[in-house]
Design a protein around this motif. Structure first.
Motif, PDB file in Angstrom:
ATOM      1  N   SER A  40       0.687  -1.216  -0.038  1.00 49.14           N
ATOM      2  CA  SER A  40       0.212  -0.080  -0.079  1.00 49.14           C
ATOM      3  C   SER A  40       0.995   1.140   0.161  1.00 49.14           C
ATOM      4  N   LEU A  41       1.989   1.190   0.353  1.00 55.69           N
ATOM      5  CA  LEU A  41       2.994   2.241   0.391  1.00 55.69           C
ATOM      6  C   LEU A  41       3.724   2.183  -0.895  1.00 55.69           C
ATOM      7  N   GLY A  42       3.490   1.222  -1.693  1.00 54.91           N
ATOM      8  CA  GLY A  42       4.359   1.281  -3.072  1.00 54.91           C
ATOM      9  C   GLY A  42       5.758   0.737  -2.746  1.00 54.91           C
ATOM     10  N   ILE A  43       5.961  -0.158  -1.742  1.00 57.45           N
ATOM     11  CA  ILE A  43       7.140  -0.965  -1.485  1.00 57.45           C
ATOM     12  C   ILE A  43       6.870  -2.416  -1.780  1.00 57.45           C
ATOM     13  N   GLU A  44       7.516  -2.938  -2.995  1.00 56.19           N
ATOM     14  CA  GLU A  44       7.350  -4.378  -3.376  1.00 56.19           C
ATOM     15  C   GLU A  44       8.566  -4.951  -2.791  1.00 56.19           C
ATOM     16  N   GLN A  45       8.427  -6.121  -1.966  1.00 61.20           N
ATOM     17  CA  GLN A  45       9.611  -6.785  -1.360  1.00 61.20           C
ATOM     18  C   GLN A  45      10.697  -7.534  -2.363  1.00 61.20           C
ATOM     19  N   GLN A  46      10.125  -7.999  -3.424  1.00 60.39           N
ATOM     20  CA  GLN A  46      10.999  -8.661  -4.287  1.00 60.39           C
ATOM     21  C   GLN A  46      11.767  -7.504  -4.953  1.00 60.39           C
ATOM     22  N   ASP A  50      15.946  -7.321  -5.217  1.00 54.36           N
ATOM     23  CA  ASP A  50      16.505  -7.463  -6.397  1.00 54.36           C
ATOM     24  C   ASP A  50      17.395  -5.985  -6.527  1.00 54.36           C
ATOM     25  N   GLN A  51      16.636  -5.176  -6.193  1.00 56.44           N
ATOM     26  CA  GLN A  51      17.443  -3.638  -6.399  1.00 56.44           C
ATOM     27  C   GLN A  51      18.168  -3.181  -5.246  1.00 56.44           C
ATOM     28  N   ALA A  52      18.061  -3.153  -4.139  1.00 60.42           N
ATOM     29  CA  ALA A  52      18.728  -2.734  -3.007  1.00 60.42           C
ATOM     30  C   ALA A  52      19.301  -3.935  -2.271  1.00 60.42           C
ATOM     31  N   GLY A  53      18.904  -5.116  -2.654  1.00 65.71           N
ATOM     32  CA  GLY A  53      19.731  -6.297  -2.120  1.00 65.71           C
ATOM     33  C   GLY A  53      19.706  -6.378  -0.483  1.00 65.71           C
ATOM     34  N   VAL A  54      18.262  -6.053  -0.239  1.00 67.63           N
ATOM     35  CA  VAL A  54      18.127  -6.412   1.186  1.00 67.63           C
ATOM     36  C   VAL A  54      16.601  -6.862   1.517  1.00 67.63           C
ATOM     37  N   VAL A  55      16.366  -7.603   2.506  1.00 69.52           N
ATOM     38  CA  VAL A  55      15.064  -8.276   2.779  1.00 69.52           C
ATOM     39  C   VAL A  55      14.683  -7.869   4.146  1.00 69.52           C
ATOM     40  N   PHE A  56      13.442  -7.751   4.514  1.00 75.97           N
ATOM     41  CA  PHE A  56      13.093  -8.013   5.787  1.00 75.97           C
ATOM     42  C   PHE A  56      12.721  -9.434   6.386  1.00 75.97           C
ATOM     43  N   GLY A  85      13.522   2.225  13.613  1.00 76.92           N
ATOM     44  CA  GLY A  85      14.975   2.310  13.718  1.00 76.92           C
ATOM     45  C   GLY A  85      15.582   2.370  12.394  1.00 76.92           C
ATOM     46  N   PRO A  86      16.990   2.584  12.485  1.00 71.67           N
ATOM     47  CA  PRO A  86      17.624   2.492  11.068  1.00 71.67           C
ATOM     48  C   PRO A  86      17.792   1.242  10.313  1.00 71.67           C
ATOM     49  N   ALA A  87      17.422  -0.106  11.190  1.00 73.69           N
ATOM     50  CA  ALA A  87      17.502  -1.136  10.402  1.00 73.69           C
ATOM     51  C   ALA A  87      16.190  -2.100  10.792  1.00 73.69           C
ATOM     52  N   SER A  88      15.272  -1.489  11.678  1.00 74.43           N
ATOM     53  CA  SER A  88      14.373  -2.476  12.045  1.00 74.43           C
ATOM     54  C   SER A  88      13.071  -1.501  12.269  1.00 74.43           C
ATOM     55  N   VAL A  89      11.833  -2.470  12.384  1.00 76.58           N
ATOM     56  CA  VAL A  89      10.598  -1.751  12.587  1.00 76.58           C
ATOM     57  C   VAL A  89       9.818  -2.552  13.706  1.00 76.58           C
ATOM     58  N   PRO A 125      15.037   5.735   1.033  1.00 78.71           N
ATOM     59  CA  PRO A 125      13.682   5.953   0.579  1.00 78.71           C
ATOM     60  C   PRO A 125      12.591   5.145   1.081  1.00 78.71           C
ATOM     61  N   VAL A 126      13.063   4.026   1.446  1.00 81.46           N
ATOM     62  CA  VAL A 126      11.770   2.984   2.283  1.00 81.46           C
ATOM     63  C   VAL A 126      11.831   3.421   3.563  1.00 81.46           C
ATOM     64  N   LEU A 127      12.897   3.933   4.241  1.00 82.73           N
ATOM     65  CA  LEU A 127      12.768   4.430   5.649  1.00 82.73           C
ATOM     66  C   LEU A 127      11.871   5.585   5.759  1.00 82.73           C
ATOM     67  N   ALA A 128      12.273   6.541   4.773  1.00 85.22           N
ATOM     68  CA  ALA A 128      11.346   7.852   4.855  1.00 85.22           C
ATOM     69  C   ALA A 128       9.870   7.508   4.577  1.00 85.22           C
ATOM     70  N   THR A 129       9.570   6.672   3.616  1.00 86.44           N
ATOM     71  CA  THR A 129       8.182   6.273   3.408  1.00 86.44           C
ATOM     72  C   THR A 129       7.456   5.620   4.751  1.00 86.44           C
ATOM     73  N   ILE A 130       8.248   4.842   5.165  1.00 84.30           N
ATOM     74  CA  ILE A 130       7.896   4.111   6.649  1.00 84.30           C
ATOM     75  C   ILE A 130       7.551   5.055   7.710  1.00 84.30           C
ATOM     76  N   LYS A 131       8.376   6.031   7.829  1.00 87.86           N
ATOM     77  CA  LYS A 131       8.410   6.849   8.714  1.00 87.86           C
ATOM     78  C   LYS A 131       6.842   7.900   8.518  1.00 87.86           C
ATOM     79  N   SER A 132       7.091   8.189   7.114  1.00 82.74           N
ATOM     80  CA  SER A 132       5.659   8.971   6.878  1.00 82.74           C
ATOM     81  C   SER A 132       4.289   8.291   7.079  1.00 82.74           C
TER      82      SER A 132
END
Length: 134
Positions: A40-46, A50-56, A85-89, A125-132
């Motif tokens: 819903s925030l426009g963040i696709e986990q795949q 693929d693009q940032a090399g990170v997963v939750f 946080g910088p690496a967790s929610v 960008p993901v962190l900013a979206t989550i915080k907002s």
């Protein structure tokens, strides 16, 4: 305050021999709700992998069960962000049937490098979206 609500129906596969939702399935429901929240925030986990090399990944959980859900019940999974946080929610998630809260969970999700599974910062960008979204 609820940040996101996702609804689901209880199916046979969700229930145990007693005809109620198997306790571990609430974790699946919570996971799906967090995934839909990200979408819903426009963040696709795949794409994130693929693009940032990170997963939750789930770092920790604690669930309290108050009442059973049963076959064909329609549930609302309510998701609230408690801390970013910088690496967790840290989330609080609740399963509701109408006005009755069935289960509540405290879930901590961490961001890790997809190849090493070592902690990694949530991309800016993901962190900013989550915080907002709080």
């Amino acid at each position: 305050m609820t940040n996101f609500v996702w609804t689901l129906r209880v199916y046979w596969e969700d229930t145990d021999a007693g005809g109620v939702v198997f306790y571990a399935n609430y974790l699946k429901f919570f996971e799906r709700a967090r995934t839909e929240w990200l979408r819903s925030l426009g963040i696709e986990q795949q794409a994130l992998a693929d693009q940032a090399g990170v997963v939750f990944i789930v770092r920790s959980t604690a669930v309290d069960y108050n009442a059973p859900a049963r076959l064909d019940d329609q549930l609302e999974i309510r998701t609230r962000i408690d801390r970013v946080g910088p690496a967790s929610v840290q989330f609080t998630q609740e399963a509701w049937r109408g006005e009755l809260m069935l289960a509540t969970g405290a879930i901590r999700v961490g961001c890790v490098d997809k190849s090493t599974f070592r902690p990694a910062p949530i991309p800016d960008p993901v962190l900013a979206t989550i915080k907002s979204a709080r």
